[in-house]
Structures are given as structure tokens and as C-alpha cells.
Design a protein around this motif. Structure first.
Motif, PDB file in Angstrom:
ATOM      1  N   GLY A 124       0.840  -1.187   0.000  1.00  0.00           N
ATOM      2  CA  GLY A 124       0.000   0.000   0.000  1.00  0.00           C
ATOM      3  C   GLY A 124       0.878   1.240   0.000  1.00  0.00           C
ATOM      4  N   VAL A 125       0.421   2.282  -0.664  1.00  0.00           N
ATOM      5  CA  VAL A 125       1.096   3.575  -0.635  1.00  0.00           C
ATOM      6  C   VAL A 125       0.096   4.584  -0.092  1.00  0.00           C
ATOM      7  N   SER A 126       0.462   5.251   0.992  1.00  0.00           N
ATOM      8  CA  SER A 126      -0.402   6.265   1.594  1.00  0.00           C
ATOM      9  C   SER A 126       0.205   7.638   1.388  1.00  0.00           C
ATOM     10  N   LEU A 127      -0.639   8.602   1.046  1.00  0.00           N
ATOM     11  CA  LEU A 127      -0.217   9.978   0.855  1.00  0.00           C
ATOM     12  C   LEU A 127      -0.602  10.783   2.090  1.00  0.00           C
ATOM     13  N   PHE A 128       0.372  11.471   2.673  1.00  0.00           N
ATOM     14  CA  PHE A 128       0.152  12.265   3.872  1.00  0.00           C
ATOM     15  C   PHE A 128       0.463  13.736   3.613  1.00  0.00           C
ATOM     16  N   LYS A 129      -0.236  14.583   4.343  1.00  0.00           N
ATOM     17  CA  LYS A 129       0.047  16.018   4.321  1.00  0.00           C
ATOM     18  C   LYS A 129       0.315  16.464   5.740  1.00  0.00           C
ATOM     19  N   VAL A 130       1.451  17.127   5.955  1.00  0.00           N
ATOM     20  CA  VAL A 130       1.785  17.594   7.291  1.00  0.00           C
ATOM     21  C   VAL A 130       0.957  18.825   7.625  1.00  0.00           C
ATOM     22  N   GLU A 131       0.786  19.063   8.910  1.00  0.00           N
ATOM     23  CA  GLU A 131      -0.030  20.190   9.366  1.00  0.00           C
ATOM     24  C   GLU A 131       0.540  21.515   8.859  1.00  0.00           C
ATOM     25  N   GLY A 132      -0.350  22.475   8.669  1.00  0.00           N
ATOM     26  CA  GLY A 132       0.069  23.793   8.228  1.00  0.00           C
ATOM     27  C   GLY A 132      -0.038  24.000   6.736  1.00  0.00           C
ATOM     28  N   GLY A 133      -0.506  22.976   5.999  1.00  0.00           N
ATOM     29  CA  GLY A 133      -0.636  23.098   4.556  1.00  0.00           C
ATOM     30  C   GLY A 133      -1.980  23.692   4.169  1.00  0.00           C
ATOM     31  N   ALA A 134      -2.293  23.610   2.886  1.00  0.00           N
ATOM     32  CA  ALA A 134      -3.557  24.140   2.377  1.00  0.00           C
ATOM     33  C   ALA A 134      -4.720  23.321   2.928  1.00  0.00           C
ATOM     34  N   PRO A 135      -5.926  23.896   3.007  1.00  0.00           N
ATOM     35  CA  PRO A 135      -7.091  23.146   3.479  1.00  0.00           C
ATOM     36  C   PRO A 135      -7.289  21.881   2.651  1.00  0.00           C
ATOM     37  N   LEU A 136      -7.822  20.850   3.295  1.00  0.00           N
ATOM     38  CA  LEU A 136      -7.948  19.546   2.669  1.00  0.00           C
ATOM     39  C   LEU A 136      -9.389  19.243   2.307  1.00  0.00           C
ATOM     40  N   ARG A 137      -9.565  18.542   1.212  1.00  0.00           N
ATOM     41  CA  ARG A 137     -10.891  18.045   0.853  1.00  0.00           C
ATOM     42  C   ARG A 137     -10.684  16.771   0.061  1.00  0.00           C
ATOM     43  N   SER A 138     -10.862  15.648   0.720  1.00  0.00           N
ATOM     44  CA  SER A 138     -10.626  14.361   0.094  1.00  0.00           C
ATOM     45  C   SER A 138     -11.554  13.339   0.704  1.00  0.00           C
ATOM     46  N   PRO A 139     -12.115  12.416  -0.098  1.00  0.00           N
ATOM     47  CA  PRO A 139     -13.041  11.422   0.434  1.00  0.00           C
ATOM     48  C   PRO A 139     -12.467  10.610   1.576  1.00  0.00           C
ATOM     49  N   THR A 176      -2.098  14.398   7.998  1.00  0.00           N
ATOM     50  CA  THR A 176      -3.409  13.850   7.681  1.00  0.00           C
ATOM     51  C   THR A 176      -3.282  12.924   6.489  1.00  0.00           C
ATOM     52  N   THR A 177      -3.939  11.771   6.573  1.00  0.00           N
ATOM     53  CA  THR A 177      -3.941  10.847   5.448  1.00  0.00           C
ATOM     54  C   THR A 177      -4.877  11.367   4.369  1.00  0.00           C
ATOM     55  N   LEU A 178      -4.359  11.520   3.147  1.00  0.00           N
ATOM     56  CA  LEU A 178      -5.168  12.007   2.038  1.00  0.00           C
ATOM     57  C   LEU A 178      -5.751  10.868   1.217  1.00  0.00           C
ATOM     58  N   GLU A 179      -4.903   9.941   0.816  1.00  0.00           N
ATOM     59  CA  GLU A 179      -5.327   8.846  -0.055  1.00  0.00           C
ATOM     60  C   GLU A 179      -4.446   7.635   0.197  1.00  0.00           C
ATOM     61  N   GLU A 180      -4.931   6.471  -0.234  1.00  0.00           N
ATOM     62  CA  GLU A 180      -4.112   5.263  -0.222  1.00  0.00           C
ATOM     63  C   GLU A 180      -4.427   4.463  -1.478  1.00  0.00           C
ATOM     64  N   ALA A 181      -3.401   3.869  -2.049  1.00  0.00           N
ATOM     65  CA  ALA A 181      -3.569   2.991  -3.207  1.00  0.00           C
ATOM     66  C   ALA A 181      -2.818   1.703  -2.921  1.00  0.00           C
ATOM     67  N   LYS A 182      -3.321   0.587  -3.444  1.00  0.00           N
ATOM     68  CA  LYS A 182      -2.681  -0.705  -3.212  1.00  0.00           C
ATOM     69  C   LYS A 182      -2.278  -1.342  -4.539  1.00  0.00           C
ATOM     70  N   THR A 183      -1.208  -2.119  -4.476  1.00  0.00           N
ATOM     71  CA  THR A 183      -0.702  -2.800  -5.660  1.00  0.00           C
ATOM     72  C   THR A 183      -1.493  -4.077  -5.917  1.00  0.00           C
ATOM     73  N   ASN A 184      -1.152  -4.716  -7.027  1.00  0.00           N
ATOM     74  CA  ASN A 184      -1.640  -6.062  -7.276  1.00  0.00           C
ATOM     75  C   ASN A 184      -0.973  -7.022  -6.295  1.00  0.00           C
ATOM     76  N   VAL A 185      -1.412  -8.260  -6.288  1.00  0.00           N
ATOM     77  CA  VAL A 185      -0.840  -9.262  -5.389  1.00  0.00           C
ATOM     78  C   VAL A 185       0.601  -9.569  -5.803  1.00  0.00           C
ATOM     79  N   ILE A 186       1.459  -9.696  -4.792  1.00  0.00           N
ATOM     80  CA  ILE A 186       2.858 -10.076  -4.997  1.00  0.00           C
ATOM     81  C   ILE A 186       3.078 -11.422  -4.315  1.00  0.00           C
ATOM     82  N   ILE A 187       3.516 -12.409  -5.079  1.00  0.00           N
ATOM     83  CA  ILE A 187       3.817 -13.734  -4.518  1.00  0.00           C
ATOM     84  C   ILE A 187       5.318 -13.780  -4.258  1.00  0.00           C
TER      85      ILE A 187
END
Length: 199
Positions: A125-140, A152-163
Motif C-alpha cells: 500500500g502507498v499512503s499519501l500524507f500532508k503535514v499540518e500547516g498546509g492548504a485546506p484539505l478536501r478528500s473522500p 493527515t492521510t489524504l489517499e491510499e492505493a494498493k498494488t496487485n498481489v505479490i507472490i
């Protein structure tokens, strides 16, 4: 920094190999694309806030369901797990003829040396974070986890399965889009690992 309300999206642009050996760095490396949109839904570079954005890699079971396996297991996943973002292209620089990537906006993050150290079936998984003091946030997903390191966690995306299995890695055919993106990042000065020797 602009006070406009922005939205963020994250996608896996380069998938790690579907089969890997334990203890061996991935090729191709995991690369995620970050898209930033202004209050009108127009994609922007977001260069004014890149210093406040960072990404973190985590390891999940095959299902991708939380909680992650690593961290907290500090042995299972190694390599550089946190990284800052870089612009995909320099603003104001004309696109390179014949290169579709040189016309793209947004930024990216690369994890060049990730290693899974035990056999199993996983997703990264890859999570995108924004540290405090940045621009106002609006994300699902802006309420997820409350962020890390005071951010604050903005988004997360996951890869395909890795064997991951002993003797399981094989030379995988890398598609043209992936090859072009990695070459574009190299041309931008990114240190992209080389393909493993076929010897």
C-alpha cells in the motif's frame, strides 16, 4: 501557499513484479502518481505544497485489508518506506517531442529498494500524507487514520498481489508505458534501479 480547497488522488503507476524472491529488491520499482486538483477540478502541479506532502509504503496480506503487516513488523518489509514527492515535469519547460510523459502534470513518488523478506502472498500500500500547516484539505478519505507524524492521510492505493517465494522470481516483460515512465524519470534525474542481470 494558496488557500484554495484542493483534492488529491493517488494511483499505482508502476506495479512491482507479481512474483519475487524473498530478500531481493523489486524490479520494476514501485512508483505512485499523485494528482492534485484545484477547487474547479482542474489538475495543477501542486508544486507550492510538495514540501508538505510525503508518501509511505506499507505491507498488507493478500486481501489488502487492514491492519498492515509492516510496519509494525520491522523485518518483514525493508528498504526506504517513506519518501517525499517530486514533480513529474518542471513547470514552464516545453514537453519533449514524442514523449507523452513530458506533457503530464502532477507528481510522483518512487520506492526504489523495497524488499519483502519472508515468503507469502502480499499487497503493498502507498499512503499519501500532508503535514499540518498546509492548504485546506478536501478528500473522500481524509479522515482515515488521522494521518502519521502529525499529518493527515489524504489517499491510499494498493498494488496487485505479490507472490514471494524462494526461486520464484522470473524476468517479467515490462510493458511499454512502464518502460517509458521509468525512462522519463531517469531523464529527470531520478535514480531508477537497473533491471536485474539475466545471467
Amino acid at each position: 501557499m494558496s488557500s484554495e480547497r484542493r483534492t488529491y488522488s493517488l494511483e499505482v503507476a508502476v506495479q512491482p513484479p507479481s512474483v519475487a524472491n524473498p530478500g531481493t529488491p523489486f524490479y520494476p520499482p514501485l512508483v505512485a502518481r499523485v494528482h492534485i486538483y484545484d477547487s474547479n477540478g482542474v489538475e495543477i502541479t501542486g508544486e507550492d505544497e510538495l514540501s508538505g506532502l510525503f508518501a509511505q509504503a506499507t505491507l498488507y496480506r493478500e486481501s489488502g485489508s487492514p491492519p498492515p503487516l509492516a510496519p509494525p513488523d520491522m523485518y518483514l518489509l525493508s528498504g526506504r518506506l517513506s519518501a517525499s514527492l517530486d514533480l513529474l515535469n518542471e513547470p514552464g519547460v516545453p514537453p519533449v517531442s514524442g514523449s507523452s510523459w513530458s506533457e503530464q502534470k502532477g507528481s510522483y513518488v518512487m520506492f526504489p529498494d523495497l524488499i519483502i523478506n519472508r515468503a507469502g502472498r502480499y499487497r503493498l500500500g502507498v499512503s499519501l500524507f500532508k503535514v499540518e500547516g498546509g492548504a485546506p484539505l478536501r478528500s473522500p478519505s481524509s479522515a482515515i487514520n488521522g494521518g502519521a507524524g502529525g499529518g493527515t492521510t489524504l489517499e491510499e492505493a494498493k498494488t496487485n498481489v505479490i507472490i514471494v517465494q524462494e526461486g520464484g522470481a522470473r524476468a517479467e516483460q515490462i510493458d511499454l508505458a512502464t518502460e517509458e515512465l521509468l525512462e522519463h524519470l531517469r531523464s529527470r534525474g531520478a535514480i531508477v534501479p537497473s533491471p536485474p542481470s539475466r545471467c
